[in-house]
Design a protein around this motif. Structure first.
Motif, mmCIF file in Angstrom:
data_model
loop_
_atom_site.group_PDB
_atom_site.id
_atom_site.type_symbol
_atom_site.label_atom_id
_atom_site.label_comp_id
_atom_site.label_asym_id
_atom_site.label_seq_id
_atom_site.Cartn_x
_atom_site.Cartn_y
_atom_site.Cartn_z
ATOM 1 N N VAL B 199 -5.122 -5.624 -2.889
ATOM 2 C CA VAL B 199 -5.553 -6.856 -3.565
ATOM 3 C C VAL B 199 -4.736 -8.053 -3.075
ATOM 4 N N ASN B 200 -3.445 -7.840 -2.888
ATOM 5 C CA ASN B 200 -2.585 -8.956 -2.480
ATOM 6 C C ASN B 200 -2.726 -9.301 -0.997
ATOM 7 N N SER B 201 -3.428 -8.492 -0.232
ATOM 8 C CA SER B 201 -3.636 -8.834 1.183
ATOM 9 C C SER B 201 -4.971 -9.549 1.405
ATOM 10 N N ASP B 202 -5.641 -9.901 0.316
ATOM 11 C CA ASP B 202 -6.913 -10.627 0.418
ATOM 12 C C ASP B 202 -6.663 -12.040 0.946
ATOM 13 N N ASP B 203 -7.100 -12.298 2.183
ATOM 14 C CA ASP B 203 -6.936 -13.635 2.766
ATOM 15 C C ASP B 203 -8.286 -14.198 3.222
ATOM 16 N N LEU B 204 -9.352 -13.818 2.495
ATOM 17 C CA LEU B 204 -10.711 -14.155 2.931
ATOM 18 C C LEU B 204 -11.115 -15.608 2.670
ATOM 19 N N ASN B 205 -10.531 -16.211 1.628
ATOM 20 C CA ASN B 205 -10.987 -17.542 1.223
ATOM 21 C C ASN B 205 -12.470 -17.615 0.893
ATOM 22 N N VAL B 206 -12.987 -16.568 0.297
ATOM 23 C CA VAL B 206 -14.341 -16.618 -0.275
ATOM 24 C C VAL B 206 -14.223 -16.077 -1.703
ATOM 25 N N ASP B 207 -15.318 -16.163 -2.465
ATOM 26 C CA ASP B 207 -15.336 -15.526 -3.783
ATOM 27 C C ASP B 207 -15.471 -14.021 -3.551
ATOM 28 N N THR B 208 -14.335 -13.341 -3.549
ATOM 29 C CA THR B 208 -14.320 -11.925 -3.169
ATOM 30 C C THR B 208 -15.282 -11.096 -4.024
ATOM 31 N N GLY B 209 -15.385 -11.453 -5.301
ATOM 32 C CA GLY B 209 -16.254 -10.692 -6.209
ATOM 33 C C GLY B 209 -17.708 -10.626 -5.760
ATOM 34 N N SER B 210 -18.149 -11.606 -4.974
ATOM 35 C CA SER B 210 -19.558 -11.613 -4.582
ATOM 36 C C SER B 210 -19.799 -10.886 -3.259
ATOM 37 N N VAL B 211 -18.763 -10.378 -2.648
ATOM 38 C CA VAL B 211 -18.943 -9.684 -1.364
ATOM 39 C C VAL B 211 -18.349 -8.273 -1.378
ATOM 40 N N VAL B 212 -18.065 -7.735 -2.560
ATOM 41 C CA VAL B 212 -17.516 -6.387 -2.615
ATOM 42 C C VAL B 212 -18.573 -5.375 -3.029
ATOM 43 N N GLY B 213 -18.342 -4.139 -2.642
ATOM 44 C CA GLY B 213 -19.157 -3.034 -3.121
ATOM 45 C C GLY B 213 -18.336 -2.211 -4.110
ATOM 46 N N ASP B 214 -18.895 -1.074 -4.499
ATOM 47 C CA ASP B 214 -18.201 -0.202 -5.454
ATOM 48 C C ASP B 214 -16.825 0.223 -4.957
ATOM 49 N N SER B 215 -16.717 0.441 -3.637
ATOM 50 C CA SER B 215 -15.482 1.018 -3.123
ATOM 51 C C SER B 215 -14.286 0.106 -3.401
ATOM 52 N N TYR B 216 -14.433 -1.177 -3.135
ATOM 53 C CA TYR B 216 -13.321 -2.095 -3.383
ATOM 54 C C TYR B 216 -12.989 -2.160 -4.872
ATOM 55 N N ARG B 217 -14.025 -2.185 -5.703
ATOM 56 C CA ARG B 217 -13.776 -2.219 -7.152
ATOM 57 C C ARG B 217 -13.000 -0.986 -7.605
ATOM 58 N N GLU B 218 -13.403 0.162 -7.097
ATOM 59 C CA GLU B 218 -12.745 1.399 -7.508
ATOM 60 C C GLU B 218 -11.310 1.469 -7.008
ATOM 61 N N LEU B 219 -11.111 1.092 -5.753
ATOM 62 C CA LEU B 219 -9.766 1.177 -5.180
ATOM 63 C C LEU B 219 -8.781 0.226 -5.840
ATOM 64 N N THR B 220 -9.310 -0.832 -6.463
ATOM 65 C CA THR B 220 -8.391 -1.860 -6.957
ATOM 66 C C THR B 220 -8.297 -1.935 -8.477
ATOM 67 N N ARG B 221 -9.025 -1.088 -9.196
ATOM 68 C CA ARG B 221 -8.953 -1.143 -10.668
ATOM 69 C C ARG B 221 -7.502 -1.122 -11.142
ATOM 70 N N ILE B 222 -6.708 -0.216 -10.550
ATOM 71 C CA ILE B 222 -5.334 -0.057 -11.016
ATOM 72 C C ILE B 222 -4.371 -1.112 -10.459
ATOM 73 N N ALA B 223 -4.919 -2.093 -9.729
ATOM 74 C CA ALA B 223 -4.068 -3.231 -9.333
ATOM 75 C C ALA B 223 -3.812 -4.142 -10.530
ATOM 76 N N GLN B 224 -4.579 -3.952 -11.603
ATOM 77 C CA GLN B 224 -4.214 -4.557 -12.893
ATOM 78 C C GLN B 224 -3.197 -3.628 -13.508
ATOM 79 N N ILE B 225 -1.967 -4.000 -13.452
ATOM 80 C CA ILE B 225 -0.881 -3.055 -13.671
ATOM 81 C C ILE B 225 0.182 -3.677 -14.583
ATOM 82 N N ASN B 226 0.693 -2.863 -15.488
ATOM 83 C CA ASN B 226 1.765 -3.282 -16.398
ATOM 84 C C ASN B 226 3.057 -3.401 -15.568
ATOM 85 N N GLU B 227 3.439 -4.639 -15.274
ATOM 86 C CA GLU B 227 4.471 -4.844 -14.251
ATOM 87 C C GLU B 227 5.844 -4.298 -14.648
ATOM 88 N N LYS B 228 6.169 -4.334 -15.939
ATOM 89 C CA LYS B 228 7.498 -3.871 -16.350
ATOM 90 C C LYS B 228 7.580 -2.348 -16.300
#
Lengths: 281, 281
Positions: B199-228
């Motif tokens: 997720v942090n390597s996204d350098d596309l400069n587009v609305d990423t949400g409109s160009v992703v498929g299921d795979s990106y959504r699945e791989l990144t769900r856990i990038a919402q993470i309890n940082e502590k």
């Protein structure tokens, strides 16, 4: 919308079959399929998702207003070259290929004036291949990318966009072929590479299935991958993909270094960033 | 099974709340909760998932046959140290902590003879935190790891295993604490690191949400993470995690090199391997 159109699907596999199912529900005048696999054609007829299947392209193409080519990238070019005389004047062609850049230029070079090829990429697939896994549900809520080029007529682009929305796609975005390939390298190809590398780095020597949570299952679903199709897609888009792999590697190294040096603040910053980005996706 | 037991949950957040909900359905004699957050305790009482909440641990602990500590790793140690005099003789304690190695030794050192601490790790969580996201459904079909040690009585281990199965876990595996931490580094921690890096390597400069498929959504769900929580888990298990990151990096480099040099056969071999492994998961 499609009542007066004859539509031909080229390649009745997972994606072609899914298109056939979804389009059939919109009642086109005729929906035909071309495939080298006789069994798939027979099965498609039996399932009632195509009106008729053809092993030879000439007959259906000569009467088709819309041709949807659902073949692997290399085969798309070859199909167009070999059938350049068979397309009906005024026909609209579209494809579902995962990389666009070279393809658009090469095909545009040989198209007759009256044929309009609108290149497209439905962002929907499955880890399986073949007609038996096809389903119109894979399209529901998904994204569809159209890569317009200077040859395209607005009415042709509008038709593909209307079809995409009518078969269930939620968002249709238009970007140029170069940007498409960059975007896809990041949002689709890189995740596949990561999933494969993750699964292949399993050196636990335990029954991995009994010690995983949802996260590992989700991250690795796409490690079940069609090896011929994706090797072609990766090599065909290698400059973009290598650049995206490198940016990912830099971010991974940054996290690795922070763990090694126990820099809690760096980790927390990166996690906050990823959390916000993912939430906004 | 639990009719005669008084159970106390320590920490009524996402996991503690989920345990309370699931255990309440098994009709224990009493189910109490300890938390520093008064609101969570009140809410738990209102929801009917605990019989009573306590801000001070002494009273419930003195009568509890089973104590389930659902706190962050560092807080587990502190809680046991501070309450060492409060546990009921003969009590069984368990935890849900994501790393075990140092924890087991440190806690075992100070435990009175009559207290049995069975360390466990339910492989179920969510990317959210807090009681409001708790749900007994997160446990359904998931894996539960118990890390027995030489102090544990078989009857105590059996009780935790029985509870795990009765609240919905499908597989209960027993491995030693060292192996647990290695396994978790690969199946849980590495996927989280990868998702964040992606997720942090996204350098596309587009609305990423409109160009992703299921795979990106699945791989990144856990990038919402309890940082502590996760910073603590990663640093607390850094040797294992760094080793797993490095093996992953090697596999990623192998794929990268094959793409660069267009070695289709190497790619196809790696994809076949990952497909088989993932299918057998």
């Amino acid at each position: 919308m499609l009542e007066k159109l004859n539509i031909t699907i080229v390649g009745l596999g997972l994606v072609g079959g899914s298109f056939a199912k979804a389009l059939k529900a919109l009642n086109p005048q005729n929906i035909w399929a071309i495939d080298i696999d006789k069994e798939s054609l027979q099965k498609g007829e039996e399932m009632g998702i195509i009106d008729r299947g053809y092993e030879e392209p000439e007959e259906p193409l000569k009467s088709s207003d819309l041709v949807i080519i659902c073949l692997y990238p290399e085969l798309v070019k070859r199909f167009v070259y070999e059938n350049i005389e068979n397309f009906k004047p005024g026909a609209i062609i579209t494809d579902v290929t995962g990389i666009k850049n070279g393809l658009v230029e090469e095909i545009n070079k040989i198209l007759p004036q009256s044929i309009d090829f609108v290149f497209g990429h439905p962002m929907a697939g499955r880890e399986k291949k073949g007609l038996e896994y096809s389903s119109s549900e894979v399209f529901q809520g998904a994204n569809y990318i159209i890569t317009p080029n200077s040859r395209n007529q607005k009415s042709s682009i509008d038709l593909i966009e209307d079809i995409a929305r009518n078969i269930g796609f939620k968002r249709v975005i238009k970007i140029d072929p170069q940007k498409h390939d960059e975007v896809i390298a990041f949002t689709s190809q890189l995740p596949h590479i990561i999933a494969v590398a993750l699964v292949n780095s399993d050196d636990l020597n335990v029954d991995t299935g009994s010690v995983v949570g949802d996260s590992y299952r989700e991250l690795t679903r796409i490690a079940q991958i069609n090896e011929k199709l994706w090797s072609e897609l990766f090599i065909g888009n290698k400059e973009n993909l290598l650049q995206k792999i490198e940016v990912f590697q830099e971010k991974l190294d940054l996290l690795k270094k922070a763990i090694l040096e126990e820099e809690k603040e760096v980790l927390e910053e990166e996690f906050k960033k990823s959390s916000i980005r993912r939430k906004n996706l």
